[in-house]
Structures are given as C-alpha cells and as structure tokens.
Design a protein around this motif. Structure first.
Motif, short mmCIF file in Angstrom:
data_model
loop_
_atom_site.label_atom_id
_atom_site.label_comp_id
_atom_site.label_asym_id
_atom_site.label_seq_id
_atom_site.Cartn_x
_atom_site.Cartn_y
_atom_site.Cartn_z
N THR A 110 1.01 9.25 6.13
CA THR A 110 1.77 9.28 4.58
C THR A 110 2.31 10.36 4.26
O THR A 110 3.55 10.45 3.80
CB THR A 110 0.62 8.71 3.55
N THR B 139 0.85 -1.02 -0.05
CA THR B 139 0.10 0.01 0.12
C THR B 139 1.06 1.26 0.06
O THR B 139 0.46 2.09 -0.76
CB THR B 139 -0.99 0.08 1.19
N LEU B 140 2.10 1.28 0.76
CA LEU B 140 2.76 2.61 0.75
C LEU B 140 3.40 2.66 -0.60
O LEU B 140 3.52 3.68 -1.11
CB LEU B 140 3.96 2.08 1.67
N LYS C 88 1.74 1.61 -3.37
CA LYS C 88 0.77 2.41 -4.27
C LYS C 88 0.65 3.76 -3.96
O LYS C 88 0.85 4.59 -5.07
CB LYS C 88 -0.55 1.65 -3.88
N LEU C 89 0.64 4.27 -2.86
CA LEU C 89 0.58 5.55 -2.46
C LEU C 89 1.68 6.53 -2.95
O LEU C 89 1.43 7.45 -3.64
CB LEU C 89 0.56 5.75 -1.12
N ARG D 183 1.61 6.95 -6.90
CA ARG D 183 0.66 7.91 -7.07
C ARG D 183 1.10 9.19 -6.85
O ARG D 183 0.61 10.08 -7.61
CB ARG D 183 -0.66 7.78 -6.13
N HIS D 184 1.77 9.35 -6.00
CA HIS D 184 2.38 10.81 -5.67
C HIS D 184 3.83 11.24 -6.36
O HIS D 184 4.55 12.02 -6.09
CB HIS D 184 2.73 10.99 -4.13
#
Ligand SMILES: Nc1ncnc2c1ncn2[C@@H]1O[C@H](COP(=O)(O)OP(=O)(O)OP(=O)(O)O)[C@@H](O)[C@H]1O
Ligand SMILES: [Mg+2]
Lengths: 130, 306, 129
Positions: C109, C19-20, C22-23, C26-27
C-alpha cells in the motif's frame, strides 16, 4: 486375486450394512471409520477400490482422496456420499476419483461400479508393467 | 535462422540429368527406328543409366525436403508452444496476482489497526478478524487455481474401458440434478437407448460432462432447462449438453476454450473448466464444440469416435 | 494538510477496491470506487477527481478501452494503471495512451500511495495555474 474393497465412512450403521452385503457376495471388504484410519490400512494392506464418504469429522473426504492418490496412485476411489455439491464433485473428479455417487444407491449398481473401477486398475497395472 | 535458408541448404542439384534423361530416351527411341540396332541399343542403355541417376537424385531431393519440412514443423510447433506458454503465464500471473493483491492490502490494514502499541483498539478487533478471514479466503482461491493447473500437468494417459455411455454420464446428471432442483432448473435426459458401448476413459469423460453441466447450471436462470442428450451419428457417439441460459455472445465464442477466459466474477470462476475439458476430449480422440444463440442458451457437443 | 487528493479506484475485484478505499481514506485521501469502466464514467460526470487508479482486465469495458473515455470525461485527472496482468506490451500501449504510470499487483500500500502522490505532484507542477 479378485476385487478387494476398503469402505470409509463415519456412519457406523451404513458401513455395517455395506460390509455385510459385500461379504455376502464373497468380496473381501474392510471398514474404516475415518480418513487417517483408512490411510493407515492402505499402507499396511493392498486394496483395489476405496469407497469413500465426503463428510467425515477430522479429515474431510477430498483430503483423504488426495492422500490416497498421492501414496497409492493406482488404487481407484469411488466417492459415495450424501453431500450433493457440484463443486465438490468437480474437485473430487479432478483429483482422480473414479466416480461421484450420491446416496442412496442400489447395491447392485455400486457393485457394478466397483467392478468397473477394479477393471480400470488392472488395465492400468498391466500398462505400467509393459 | 530463417526457413528459406534451411530449405536451400544441401539440396542435390536437379539439372542436368533430369532434363538429359527424357531427351536421351527420346533420341534412343528415334534412333532405334532409323539407325542400326547396336547404336540404338547403346543409346538406350545410356539413357537408362541417366534415368536411374536422375531418379536417385530425385529421391534424394524428396528425402532431404521431407527432413527439412520435419525440421520446420518442429520449429513451428516450438514457437506455437512458446506463444501458448506466454498466454498461459500471463493468465496465471493475473489470476494469482489478484488474490495476492488483496492479501497484501489486508495485511497492511491489519498492521495499521494493530497500531504502534501492538494492540488494536477494541473497536477495531472485528475488522482485524475480518481481514484475517479474507486472507484465508484468498489463499484458498490461489490454492484452487494451482490445483487445477496441476491437473493440466498430470500425464493422464487415458485408460480405455468398454462401458455403456449411460453408466458414464448418469451419476454426473444425478449430481447436477440435485443442485439444479434447489434453483428451480430442470434436468432433462434424452438418452438414445440403442447406443453401443463406448471405449473411453470413464473418469475423464465424467469430468468433462460434469464441467459442462456446471457451466450450464451457472448460465441457466430459474425456470430454465438443461438437456443431456446422447445419440449416434455415423461412426461417432454424440453427447450434448443444451441449456436455455444466457448464451454466449459471438465475440466470446472464439475465447471460451482459452485457459483463464471467464466472464464470472473474480474469485467465482478460474476459466479453466472448458480448456481442461477440451484437452481431455482431444486426448480421447474426439471433439468438443459449442454453439449458441445469445439470449437463447448454448449447446456443447462432445463427439467421440466409436 | 493541503487539499485532500481525490482518488477514483476502478477495479472489478470488490474486496480489493473496498479495502484499498479504506486504507487510502485513513491516510487522508478522498476516495470513490467503481466496479468497472462505465460506473467510473458515471461517477466522473458527477464530480472530477485527481488520480484514477485503473485495473486493466475487467468484464465489460476493459481498462484499455476505458482509458481514452476516462481521460475525455475528466482531462485533469492522472491515470495510474494497477493490474495483475504482467504484459509489458499493454503497459507501454497504455502509457502511450496517456496513462501516467503502471504498477503491478500485488503492490504494498505505501508504494501505491507513493505512486499516487508522485503522479499528483507531477501534475500540480506541470499544470498551468
Ligand atoms: N453453457 C454456457 N452458457 C453460457 N456461457 C458459457 C457456458 N459455458 C461456458 N460459458 C462461458 O465460457 C466461459 C469459460 O467457461 P469455463 O468453464 O472455461 O470457465 P468458468 O466456468 O468461467 O470457470 P471454472 O470452470 O474454472 O470454474 C464462462 O465464464 C462463460 O462465459
Ligand atoms: Mg466452468
């Protein structure tokens, strides 16, 4: 006053047989079809040993066990279930169950376990008062 | 405060009567032989008095020494307790912070997917749902840990009952056997049929056996065997859980009974099973020990007093 | 946008690193993940990175053991410790061992992202061109 049993299971046939067999041995027994009913019974009447199924619709056995131990810590609970999971067994035992027994079980053996659980309750009670 | 200073405080002095007493007694004996009896008698009396005095002083010293030792013991226990609490808290912090970290991230991700309009793109809906499921899973993981911890906190004064050992452990064996069968692992019983009954806390001992069986199950691959044996050794009853699993490397041996020590994947084990079991067996007056040849399985031994 | 910052996440908690990743992707970060110290070392021999986000308590090679090896394998990378282990002793030992910063899980995050950018910027500023 001797052993008083509360049997909790949603399987009507199974519980009926169980009640018959206890009654035949002149042991007072009450049946409950689910967790909330069992808890309500326990609030109204005194029991020594609860025979509890794990898988019931609505409130599951572990939650019922936890509630029983919270409200009536001295009441002993024998889990009698077809649910063969070591994980659930560990949770049940650590929540304070007296035993975790898989169905099918010989009635004589179950009775022996119930008597042992009753003996423990008496020992616990006499210690609490001394 | 440093221990040396406590020890030196308020101790009755040893010198001079303890030295004087034997000297005088010796003199009294010698004089009784040489001098007129009255002098010897008087000296003997005096020596006796000094002896009594020094005996009293010694007794006082011993008593005060004991008191200080007890004091020291208490402090030592206190500092050991603090160290244990420190270790435990860092374990708890780690075990709870990890699921919390996942939850935090899933929330951040879900918020982001919801976007500024507050309505997620239909293509992202499945991902949002997956995040929610994951949050639920991690909360469950935290709950399991805190519940196990509460088990430590429970008073659990043992209730001792006479029971045949086989009656205590057999239901746990049956439960483990059902699960083992599905994985191609055999459970072998080697019960000593001549054992006398034990006087123990039945459900607590069941918890220990189930914990050991569960660990053995986790360590034993398909085709392996778990043996549950009971026997008598002098004035002890022995219960052994042997497996043919992966075993325990020597560098882990000292740590397996520590709370939160686990080699299982995150979320799969909390590392509390053995430390709980060890605590229970100790409270029952027995010992729980482990042996292992890495690669050839492990044996856990519960020894209970008869 | 400047060059994308290359991040390597080393954590044994699979869902956490996924998930990290993924985040961060995205950034605008370029992200790779490893489940442990040895896997991270293998990834670094394939390609270097700018910032390593490193967990401490992992089976096999722990974060503490991995730190000098990772720094040797990729000297230009900054190491950011991110762990649930609340021990100040380990934190200072690892910073003495060359880690750039130490963050405690759970960490929002945006804070983590801020920390990654901060150590990256610091490195850019001090690195001889
Ligand atoms: N029979 C065994 N064979 C090999 N290793 C074992 C065995 N029993 C225990 N261990 C080792 O000891 C560790 C600690 O065991 P413990 O029961 O305390 O925790 P766990 O099983 O990891 O988690 P939990 O019991 O809380 O679910 C295990 O992770 C494993 O590495
Ligand atoms: Mg275990």
């Amino acid at each position: 006053m001797g052993l008083r049993v509360l049997a909790v299971d949603d399987e009507a046939d199974f519980i009926e047989t169980l009640v018959k067999r206890f009654t035949y041995r002149r042991i007072p027994v009450t049946a409950a079809a689910n967790g909330p009913e069992a808890l309500a019974r326990l609030d109204r009447e005194d029991f020594d040993v609860v025979i509890l199924d794990m898988r019931m619709p609505g409130m599951d056995g572990l939650t019922v066990l936890q509630e029983i131990k919270k409200r009536h810590p001295l009441v002993e609970v024998i889990i009698l279930t077809g649910h063969a999971s070591v994980e659930a067994g560990m949770q049940g035992m650590s929540l304070g169950a007296y035993d975790y027994v898989l169905k099918p079980v010989d009635f004589g053996e179950l009775l022996e376990k119930a008597n042992k659980a009753y003996e423990r309750k008496k020992l616990n009670e006499s210690r609490d008062h001394s | 405060m440093n221990p040396a200073t406590i020890l030196e405080n308020h101790r009755p002095p040893l010198w001079p009567h303890t030295l004087l007493a034997p000297l005088l007694a010796g003199a009294a004996v010698l004089l009784a032989l040489a001098a007129p009896p009255v002098v010897g008698f008087a000296l003997a009396l005096f020596a006796g008095a000094v002896c009594i005095g020094s005996a009293l002083t010694l007794a006082r010293r011993v008593r005060s020494g004991e008191r200080q030792l007890r004091e020291l013991d208490k402090r030592l226990l206190q500092s050991q307790k603090l160290a244990a609490i420190g270790e435990l808290s860092s374990g708890i912090a780690h075990e709870i912070n990890n699921p919390l970290a996942i939850i935090t991230q899933e929330i951040d991700l879900a918020r982001e997917l919801f976007g500024p309009s507050g309505c997620p793109d239909p293509a992202d809906l499945a991902e949002v749902r997956d995040s929610l499921d994951q949050i639920g899973k991690q909360v469950e993981r935290c709950r399991l840990i805190t519940h196990k911890l509460l088990n430590f906190a429970r008073k659990m004064e043992p209730v001792l009952q006479e029971e045949a050992l086989e009656h205590v452990i057999e239901d746990m064996a049956i439960l483990a056997e059902r699960e083992a069968k599905g994985r191609g692992v055999a459970i072998v019983r080697a019960y000593d049929q001549t054992l006398p009954t034990v006087r123990t806390d039945v459900p607590l001992l069941r918890q220990v056996i189930l914990n050991l069986l569960t660990n053995a199950l986790a360590a034993t691959p398909q085709g392996g065997t778990i043996t549950l044996a009971t026997r008598r050794s002098d004035d002890q009853i022995i219960i052994e859980v042997r497996d043919t699993g992966c075993g325990i490397p020597p560098e882990n041996m000292a740590k397996i009974f520590n709370p939160f020590f686990t080699t299982k994947e995150p979320g799969k084990g909390t590392g509390l099973g053995l430390s709980l079991s060890h605590g229970i067996v100790t409270r029952l007056g027995g010992t729980l020990t482990a042996q292992s040849t890495p690669g050839h399985g492990a044996t856990f031994t519960v020894a209970l007093p008869l | 946008m400047a060059d994308s910052i290359r991040v390597l996440i080393v954590d044994d908690e699979e869902r956490f690193r996924d998930t990290l990743a993924k985040l961060l992707s995205r950034h605008g970060f370029t992200v790779r993940t490893a489940g442990g110290g040895n896997e991270a070392l293998a990834l670094l021999t394939e390609a270097p990175c700018d910032v390593i986000v490193l967990d401490v308590k992992m089976p096999g090679l722990s974060g503490q053991q991995a730190l000098p090896l990772l720094r040797a394998a990729c000297p230009e990378a900054e190491v950011l410790i991110l762990t649930g282990h609340a021990s100040v002793d380990i934190a200072s030992a690892m910073i003495a061992g060359g880690a750039a910063d130490y963050l405690l899980k759970p960490c929002p995050t945006d804070e983590l992202e801020g920390a990654i950018r901060a150590v990256y910027d610091r490195r850019q500023a001090t690195r001889p061109r």
